[in-house]
Design a protein around this motif. Sequence first.
Motif, PDB file in Angstrom:
ATOM      1  N   UNK A 158      -1.320 -47.315 -30.896  1.00 21.18           N
ATOM      2  CA  UNK A 158      -0.065 -46.147 -31.372  1.00 21.18           C
ATOM      3  C   UNK A 158      -0.859 -45.559 -30.338  1.00 21.18           C
ATOM      4  N   UNK A 159      -1.691 -45.347 -29.795  1.00 17.25           N
ATOM      5  CA  UNK A 159      -2.662 -44.570 -29.197  1.00 17.25           C
ATOM      6  C   UNK A 159      -1.800 -44.186 -28.356  1.00 17.25           C
ATOM      7  N   UNK A 160      -1.395 -45.556 -27.078  1.00 17.97           N
ATOM      8  CA  UNK A 160      -1.160 -45.437 -25.922  1.00 17.97           C
ATOM      9  C   UNK A 160       0.790 -44.786 -25.772  1.00 17.97           C
ATOM     10  N   UNK A 161       1.649 -45.055 -27.293  1.00 17.92           N
ATOM     11  CA  UNK A 161       2.332 -44.491 -27.328  1.00 17.92           C
ATOM     12  C   UNK A 161       2.714 -43.027 -27.386  1.00 17.92           C
ATOM     13  N   UNK A 162       1.484 -42.551 -28.980  1.00 17.00           N
ATOM     14  CA  UNK A 162       1.396 -41.599 -28.656  1.00 17.00           C
ATOM     15  C   UNK A 162       1.151 -40.315 -27.354  1.00 17.00           C
ATOM     16  N   UNK A 163       0.931 -41.408 -26.238  1.00 13.28           N
ATOM     17  CA  UNK A 163       0.222 -40.646 -25.110  1.00 13.28           C
ATOM     18  C   UNK A 163       2.024 -40.324 -24.200  1.00 13.28           C
ATOM     19  N   UNK A 164       2.584 -41.669 -24.336  1.00 17.44           N
ATOM     20  CA  UNK A 164       3.804 -41.631 -23.721  1.00 17.44           C
ATOM     21  C   UNK A 164       4.464 -40.539 -24.066  1.00 17.44           C
ATOM     22  N   UNK A 165       4.178 -39.908 -25.945  1.00 21.28           N
ATOM     23  CA  UNK A 165       5.466 -38.928 -26.740  1.00 21.28           C
ATOM     24  C   UNK A 165       4.669 -37.526 -25.861  1.00 21.28           C
ATOM     25  N   UNK A 166       3.158 -37.741 -25.477  1.00 14.48           N
ATOM     26  CA  UNK A 166       2.902 -35.886 -25.579  1.00 14.48           C
ATOM     27  C   UNK A 166       3.886 -35.859 -23.692  1.00 14.48           C
ATOM     28  N   UNK A 167       3.758 -36.947 -22.710  1.00 10.31           N
ATOM     29  CA  UNK A 167       4.382 -36.550 -21.364  1.00 10.31           C
ATOM     30  C   UNK A 167       5.597 -36.111 -21.514  1.00 10.31           C
ATOM     31  N   UNK A 168       6.636 -37.154 -22.470  1.00  8.87           N
ATOM     32  CA  UNK A 168       8.040 -36.703 -22.635  1.00  8.87           C
ATOM     33  C   UNK A 168       8.237 -35.259 -22.876  1.00  8.87           C
ATOM     34  N   UNK A 169       7.156 -34.848 -24.077  1.00  7.81           N
ATOM     35  CA  UNK A 169       7.768 -33.865 -25.213  1.00  7.81           C
ATOM     36  C   UNK A 169       7.060 -32.663 -23.766  1.00  7.81           C
ATOM     37  N   UNK A 170       6.357 -32.637 -22.799  1.00 12.63           N
ATOM     38  CA  UNK A 170       5.859 -32.035 -21.488  1.00 12.63           C
ATOM     39  C   UNK A 170       7.522 -31.416 -20.901  1.00 12.63           C
ATOM     40  N   UNK A 171       7.723 -32.250 -20.584  1.00  9.93           N
ATOM     41  CA  UNK A 171       9.561 -32.364 -20.013  1.00  9.93           C
ATOM     42  C   UNK A 171      10.341 -31.847 -20.904  1.00  9.93           C
ATOM     43  N   UNK A 172      10.230 -31.772 -21.918  1.00  8.77           N
ATOM     44  CA  UNK A 172      11.581 -31.323 -22.709  1.00  8.77           C
ATOM     45  C   UNK A 172      11.567 -30.130 -23.183  1.00  8.77           C
ATOM     46  N   UNK A 173       9.639 -29.698 -22.844  1.00  6.94           N
ATOM     47  CA  UNK A 173       9.679 -27.962 -23.608  1.00  6.94           C
ATOM     48  C   UNK A 173       9.726 -27.363 -22.315  1.00  6.94           C
ATOM     49  N   UNK A 174       8.906 -27.938 -20.810  1.00  2.33           N
ATOM     50  CA  UNK A 174       9.234 -27.906 -19.370  1.00  2.33           C
ATOM     51  C   UNK A 174      11.048 -26.969 -19.500  1.00  2.33           C
ATOM     52  N   UNK A 175      11.984 -27.874 -20.057  1.00  2.00           N
ATOM     53  CA  UNK A 175      13.287 -27.730 -19.761  1.00  2.00           C
ATOM     54  C   UNK A 175      13.857 -26.780 -20.761  1.00  2.00           C
ATOM     55  N   UNK A 176      13.522 -26.815 -22.070  1.00  2.20           N
ATOM     56  CA  UNK A 176      14.073 -26.066 -22.591  1.00  2.20           C
ATOM     57  C   UNK A 176      13.923 -24.844 -22.119  1.00  2.20           C
ATOM     58  N   UNK A 177      12.245 -23.813 -21.825  1.00  3.95           N
ATOM     59  CA  UNK A 177      11.758 -22.812 -21.570  1.00  3.95           C
ATOM     60  C   UNK A 177      12.666 -22.689 -20.726  1.00  3.95           C
ATOM     61  N   UNK A 178      12.962 -22.988 -19.821  1.00  2.00           N
ATOM     62  CA  UNK A 178      13.764 -22.998 -18.201  1.00  2.00           C
ATOM     63  C   UNK A 178      14.964 -22.538 -19.031  1.00  2.00           C
ATOM     64  N   UNK A 179      16.271 -23.259 -19.986  1.00  2.00           N
ATOM     65  CA  UNK A 179      17.900 -23.084 -19.852  1.00  2.00           C
ATOM     66  C   UNK A 179      17.110 -22.149 -21.408  1.00  2.00           C
ATOM     67  N   UNK A 180      16.343 -21.216 -22.117  1.00  2.00           N
ATOM     68  CA  UNK A 180      15.984 -20.553 -22.533  1.00  2.00           C
ATOM     69  C   UNK A 180      16.140 -18.544 -22.101  1.00  2.00           C
ATOM     70  N   UNK A 181      15.761 -18.622 -20.753  1.00  2.00           N
ATOM     71  CA  UNK A 181      15.824 -17.592 -20.091  1.00  2.00           C
ATOM     72  C   UNK A 181      17.232 -16.537 -19.779  1.00  2.00           C
ATOM     73  N   UNK A 182      18.060 -17.515 -20.932  1.00  2.00           N
ATOM     74  CA  UNK A 182      19.752 -16.666 -20.907  1.00  2.00           C
ATOM     75  C   UNK A 182      20.224 -17.140 -22.501  1.00  2.00           C
ATOM     76  N   UNK A 183      19.950 -18.535 -22.680  1.00  2.00           N
ATOM     77  CA  UNK A 183      20.778 -19.059 -24.279  1.00  2.00           C
ATOM     78  C   UNK A 183      20.046 -18.745 -25.712  1.00  2.00           C
ATOM     79  N   UNK A 184      20.074 -18.075 -26.449  1.00  2.00           N
ATOM     80  CA  UNK A 184      19.810 -18.041 -27.714  1.00  2.00           C
ATOM     81  C   UNK A 184      18.564 -19.123 -28.060  1.00  2.00           C
ATOM     82  N   UNK A 185      18.217 -19.087 -28.627  1.00  2.00           N
ATOM     83  CA  UNK A 185      16.874 -20.088 -28.801  1.00  2.00           C
ATOM     84  C   UNK A 185      17.527 -20.889 -30.170  1.00  2.00           C
TER      85      UNK A 185
END
Length: 293
Positions: A158-185
């Motif tokens: 469970x710890x390793x899967x949660x750690x993988x999720x943390x890395x994937x969530x980081x990628x998700x947040x960075x992509x969302x932050x990029x497109x939020x520059x122009x698009x509505x939330x």
Amino acid sequence: MASSTPTARAHMPKLAFPALILANLILPLGPVLVRLADVGPVAAAFWRLTLALPFLIFLALPGLRRTAPNLREWGALVWSGLFFAADLAAWHIGILYTNVTNATIFGNMSGLMLPIWGLVVLRQRLKRMQAVALTLAATGAAVMMGGSYELSPRYLHGDLLSLLAGALYTGYLLIVQDVRGRLDSWSVLAISSAVSAPPLLLCALWLGERIMPGDWTPLVVLALTSQLIGQGLLTYAIGWFTPLVLGLSLLLQPAVSAVLGWMLFGEWLSITDMVGTMAVAAALVLVRLPSRA
């Protein structure tokens, strides 16, 4: 993703920072509700998105009519949905194989990964108060990990899967932050959620999970709190803050999760959890001082 720093804006909305904090107080309810659901963990993630999707589409339509995504933004939104689907699948499965606090600590390692991204990749220079805040938050996170984390072979999966999720969530947040520059939330959240739902359903079917619930209550509450309100507030706020501030705010979630685990599942809340929580809260106050000056 190197351009994922928010564009400097003259007038940050007064509600942006409260929205960021409130999102990170609501999102830790997710692990509790996944445990209470009577479907498989990936199926719970699918229903989290699917039940919220009609509301998200309704809220997104005005913004999509005003500003439609261009080709690059469509590509980014598809990737954000795939990252989010993989994040939810890994995290929701991990929740069942570790305790609530461990799952939230590792699932929110993006709280430390985001500031590192800002420093190393974006080459952002810290002001003195920001450096103090980051040091204080890292210390608080380390204290929480040291005090709350249970080193046990039965939690390793469970710890390793949660750690993988943390890395994937980081990628998700960075992509969302990029497109939020122009698009509505709401546009961003609705499209990424629509992309995420089908892979989650396919994954749940492939794993042989139970899909249809007997009790809809935990899933409805999960959709409303985690996806519609929590993720909605986070997606709104993400366009206004640097990876440093976003990362520090995410560190609130393990603290809230520790309290929920103690109240609902009898998972011990130690003095180190309290000290770590206070350190992270103090860091969030300090990191906001330079931008108010």
